[in-house]
Design a protein around this motif. Structure first.
Motif, mmCIF file in Angstrom:
data_model
loop_
_atom_site.group_PDB
_atom_site.id
_atom_site.type_symbol
_atom_site.label_atom_id
_atom_site.label_comp_id
_atom_site.label_asym_id
_atom_site.label_seq_id
_atom_site.Cartn_x
_atom_site.Cartn_y
_atom_site.Cartn_z
ATOM 1 N N GLU A 40 -7.664 65.859 -23.117
ATOM 2 C CA GLU A 40 -7.958 65.307 -24.442
ATOM 3 C C GLU A 40 -8.126 63.794 -24.386
ATOM 4 N N GLY A 82 -14.566 59.207 -23.713
ATOM 5 C CA GLY A 82 -15.998 59.386 -23.512
ATOM 6 C C GLY A 82 -16.362 60.016 -22.179
ATOM 7 N N TYR A 106 -7.063 52.853 -23.230
ATOM 8 C CA TYR A 106 -8.424 52.615 -23.710
ATOM 9 C C TYR A 106 -8.789 51.166 -23.454
ATOM 10 N N LEU A 161 -11.466 62.980 -22.830
ATOM 11 C CA LEU A 161 -12.572 63.216 -23.761
ATOM 12 C C LEU A 161 -12.673 62.096 -24.789
ATOM 13 N N ARG A 162 -11.521 61.626 -25.283
ATOM 14 C CA ARG A 162 -11.555 60.525 -26.245
ATOM 15 C C ARG A 162 -12.099 59.248 -25.623
ATOM 16 N N ARG A 196 -19.031 57.608 -27.229
ATOM 17 C CA ARG A 196 -18.935 58.889 -27.917
ATOM 18 C C ARG A 196 -17.944 59.783 -27.176
ATOM 19 N N ARG A 197 -17.359 60.738 -27.902
ATOM 20 C CA ARG A 197 -16.404 61.650 -27.308
ATOM 21 C C ARG A 197 -17.079 62.479 -26.221
ATOM 22 N N ASN A 254 -4.750 55.802 -29.373
ATOM 23 C CA ASN A 254 -5.200 57.187 -29.428
ATOM 24 C C ASN A 254 -5.009 57.845 -30.788
#
Length: 900
Positions: A125, A131, A10, A128-129, A18-19, A590
């Motif tokens: 996953e 964004g 990240y 998606l986290r 946003r996700r 995460n």
């Protein structure tokens, strides 16, 4: 270890996004053009301005002509042969590219060894986290709860699967439908891609017949419709909770049997249909010796671990209880947790086993208010059946020798009793005592049962007529033998049960003690490091493993702290190298579990957990797993509970720190308000006097004589000096309070400091008698002379202001122990006792007005106290005899070196 494991998952920009949204293109079998539908949808999105990137889309012809940028795959060689391997999706490159959308085929794909995650849906996953929106493809038989149903239709069991929760969290599901007859015709004409005919490395060409495709299509249509209903229900989820607070609670009973996976999937489907709470219960049963991972064989442990993981993936809340009667433990949990539906399995192969069939048979009467669903199991894996380990361990020479010695001793005592004339009933009790003793010192019922039988035979041989023969003439002896054998078996069973219950109670007490001790230690911990250390020590005590903790400082992980096992020396570098710290950083970013025994960074040496308070990670814990032994379900639940306690304690400590900061800010605001209020009120008089006197001098200078002008000049001067001293006091207090003033401590002569202070006192000192009295001219103290001079000026000015003209003001100094005592005394009106208690408070004036009519701000004495306390001394006030007051303070004494 995973490739590029040191790269951050990240960035700060990604964390604030946003996700992303997940869209699944669902088919009932390979071949209905799911990839083509995915590419077509993505092209429309790209025309609307989205940044679309091609992750992996197999060898589809449309992929090369789509015009999308491509994330180059990475080559992952096999550990055995560098030349062999697979191309896999480069997750780190995708995160660095950070597009709006990524296209990824085969959501259920299993990644090659060396990738960060074991399965592709875990890569999704993480995207998606970050964004990033994801389009992907999936076949209906790859949904975990539908695997068994699809396998019963096709005869093919797929290994690449996704948990139902992943499918349920999809924002959009598009069913890519195709007519079964047309799909079968395409296969017959050879119009299918070669990769579509291979799944999990096995040929699935036998699937393309209408008789198999039609039921699969029906399942896909029902699943897609169910997903639409689920999305509709989510819209009114809050309202449904209010209308129906007593939702269905589905309980599935776990076991180490492979057949239990079908039971778990069935229960998951029921929980989905009834929209109820889903719990998976495992009973650790020592009699069966499957509950304790250390005593069961490796295959049983691995199967139990897989079943627990499957239940977690399907959304179950794992619960563990401990007891020797499985049916009673399940029934108690059902009653306490208000379970409405119980799902349990029964295999026809082990139906003959008395103990296992009795679990279901005895459970049903114990839970009459709950619905019980018994799931039969038919094995499709070549007749290989699961059997529980034997309830008793294999005989050992040591325990066998103990049993024989007990039998021999009982027989010798029996012969002695016979010689003494004791009756046969007494000898029988002797053998019963031997059976009880044997049950206490040996393991398993085998020895007690054999000893009971041997005791009957030996009793018959030595103590019944005819002697030294197994024959008997008395028919009543048969009843005696049966009663003796039955009593021996019952006594040994009860003794073993009591011993086992004592062991269970000791184990439960030990674990409960650890939890209570953890809670107590965390409550007593004074700060975050103490909280982390207390938690780590308790984890080491519970697991008998080394533990590593990564505290969080300034929104990033600090240096790791290693807590070694009590009985071994741990090399910290093995568990805190760059690759291990990369896993810890990923867990921190995460907020997910990773490391050994998980599907993420599974090559790590430690199992990492996020110590989370809500959505915020407060620390990261790492449990060393070098031994290769997985944590038991109960141990895992205890670890989670202890880390939860740690999170609560850290969160409480953080809130306390925030509360202290808020209190300090409130205090500063109050100080600022009081200061402004006092300045606005009390400065009005000197400023008005200065401006008025200056106006008189400007407008009437010719009218005023010399004496009048000098008087006005003197008043202006006095008011100006008063304002200057006020400002100096304010600046000194602010510098000391915020820590910007540094003390320049040196040895200074008290006499010189007092003389310097007297040169700067109030001009009105000429109206008073000032005296000094110093015990020794060479008296020295360690101080910052500039600040101590300011203290003396304030104390002397204070005595001048509040005493009558002609009063005597005495400044004295003498040595008192290891300190120098300095006093400023006067013979004025004195200070009331109720005022003395608050005299050194800031802005407190005690309603006193100085001799010149001015009212101070109450800063001078507060400043004196701050300066003296910064020097490590004390300051105070007391009455002077016969009248007046004495202000005193102490400084640390310094010795004069006469040789210098």
């Amino acid at each position: 270890m995973p490739r590029d494991s040191n790269s951050a998952s990240y960035s700060p920009d990604q964390a604030g996004r946003r996700r992303g949204k997940l869209k699944i293109f669902l088919g009932y079998t390979p071949g209905p053009a799911k990839t083509a539908a995915m590419l077509g949808n993505a092209q429309r999105d790209a025309r609307d301005g989205m940044d679309v990137v091609l992750g992996l889309a197999g060898g589809h012809p449309m992929a090369s002509s789509s015009g999308f940028d491509k994330i180059e795959p990475i080559w992952m060689p096999t550990p055995e042969e560098e030349a062999e391997g697979h191309y896999e999706f480069d997750l780190d490159a995708a995160l660095r590219r950070n597009p709006d959308m990524i296209l990824l085929e085969q959501l259920a794909h299993v990644n090659a060894e060396g990738c960060r995650h074991k399965r592709r849906y875990q890569d999704v996953e993480e995207l998606l986290r970050a964004g990033i929106h994801v389009y992907t493809t999936l076949d209906i038989q790859q949904i975990e709860s539908l695997t068994d149903i699809a396998a019963s239709i096709t005869g093919i069991s797929v290994q690449e699967r996704i948990p139902d929760s992943v499918f349920e969290r999809a924002d959009l599901v598009e069913l890519v439908d195709a007519d079964p007859d047309e799909l079968a015709d395409r296969y017959r004409k050879g119009r299918m891609r070669p990769d579509e005919l291979v799944q999990d490395g096995q040929d699935i060409s036998g699937l393309y017949v209408p008789e198999k495709l039609r039921p699969l299509r029906e399942i896909a249509l029902k699943t897609a419709a169910q997903q639409l209903r689920r999305i509709a229900m989510l819209i009114n989820e809050q309202a449904k909770k209010e209308d129906n607070p007593y939702k269905d609670h589905i309980l599935v009973c776990l076991s180490p049997a492979p057949s239990n996976q079908k039971v778990i999937r069935t229960a998951a489907r029921m929980a989905e249909v009834f929209h109820g709470q889903f719990t998976a219960l495992y009973v650790e049963a020592p009699e069966r010796e499957t509950g304790d991972a250390r005593n069961s064989d490796q295959a049983t442990k691995m199967q139990l671990r897989e079943n627990l993981k499957l239940a977690e993936q399907l959304g179950a809340q794992i619960a563990t209880v401990y007891g020797d009667d499985i049916s009673v433990q399940i029934a108690e949990y059902v009653k306490m947790s208000r379970v409405t539906k119980v799902v349990i399995g029964r295999s026809p192969v082990i139906k003959k086993a008395f103990y296992n069939t009795s679990i279901v048979d005895r459970l049903i009467p114990l839970i009459p208010n709950s619905e019980t669903y018994i799931i039969p199991y038919v094995d499709n894996e070549g007749g290989k059946k699961f059997r529980f380990p034997a309830t008793a361990p294999l005989p050992t020479p040591k325990d066998s020798l103990k049993s024989l010695v007990i039998l021999l001793v009982c027989t010798l005592f029996g012969v002695w009793f016979k010689e003494l004339g004791f009756r046969e009933a007494n000898i029988i009790t002797l053998y019963l005592l031997g059976v009880l003793l044997n049950a206490t010192i040996t393991k398993g019922r085998f020895y007690s049962a054999i000893l009971s039988l041997l005791s009957v035979l030996v009793f018959n041989y030595f103590f019944t007529t005819p002697y030294y023969s197994l024959k008997t003439y008395d028919s009543g002896n048969l009843v005696t033998f049966v009663v003796m054998l039955t009593a021996s078996l019952l006594a040994s069973t009860l003794t073993m049960r009591v011993r086992e219950q004592a062991r269970q109670a000791a184990q439960k007490a030990y674990r409960t003690e650890i939890l209570l001790e953890t809670s107590r230690k965390l409550q007593q911990a004074g700060d975050a490091p103490a909280i982390i250390e207390g938690t780590a020590r308790q984890l080491v005590k519970l697991l008998d493993r080394a533990v590593v903790f990564y505290p969080v400082e300034r929104n990033k992980l600090a240096s790791p702290i290693v807590f070694p096992n009590r009985e071994e020396t741990v090399d910290p570098s093995r568990y805190t190298d760059e690759s291990e710290q990369a896993v810890a950083n990923w867990v921190f970013a995460n907020n997910k579990r990773a490391g050994a025994t998980t599907d993420t960074f599974f090559g790590a040496r430690c199992l990492y957990h996020a110590v989370r308070g809500g959505e915020e990670v407060l620390a990261v814990s790492a449990i060393v797993m070098d031994e290769g032994e997985v944590l038991g379900s109960f141990e895992q639940s205890l670890v989670i509970a202890m880390l939860g306690e740690c999170a609560l304690a850290l969160e409480k400590e953080k809130l306390n720190e925030q509360q202290k900061e808020i209190t300090m800010q409130v205090r500063q605001e109050q100080l600022r308000a009081n200061l402004l209020r006092s300045i606005s009120h009390d400065l009005r008089t000197p400023l008005t006097s200065i401006s008025g006197n200056a106006g008189i001098l400007l407008n009437n200078s010719r009218v005023l004589d010399e004496e009048q002008r000098i008087g006005l000049y003197a008043d202006i001067y006095d008011d100006s000096i008063w304002l200057i001293n006020l400002v100096e006091n304010l600046l000194s207090i602010s510098r000391i309070d915020n820590g910007t003033m540094r003390l320049n401590l040196q040895a200074e002569l008290i006499d010189e400091v007092i003389m310097e202070a007297l040169r700067h006192v109030n001009r009105n000192s000429e109206k008073h008698i000032l005296r000094t009295e110093i015990e020794d001219e060479l008296l020295m103290a360690r101080m910052d002379s500039r600040l101590v001079v300011q203290v003396l000026i304030n104390l002397v000015d204070n005595a001048i202001k509040y005493t009558q003209e002609g009063s005597v003001i005495l400044i004295s100094a003498r040595k008192s122990g290891e300190s120098i005592l300095v006093e400023v005394s006067d013979d004025g009106p004195g200070i009331p006792d109720d005022v003395k208690e608050r005299l050194f408070e800031m802005f407190y004036t005690g309603n006193n007005v100085s001799a010149d009519g001015r009212r101070g701000l109450g800063l001078g004495l507060a400043l004196c106290q701050t300066i003296i306390q910064a020097h490590g001394g004390t300051i105070g006030v007391r009455d002077h005899s016969p009248r007046g007051s004495v202000f005193y303070f102490t400084l640390r004494a310094e010795e004069v070196n006469i040789h210098e």
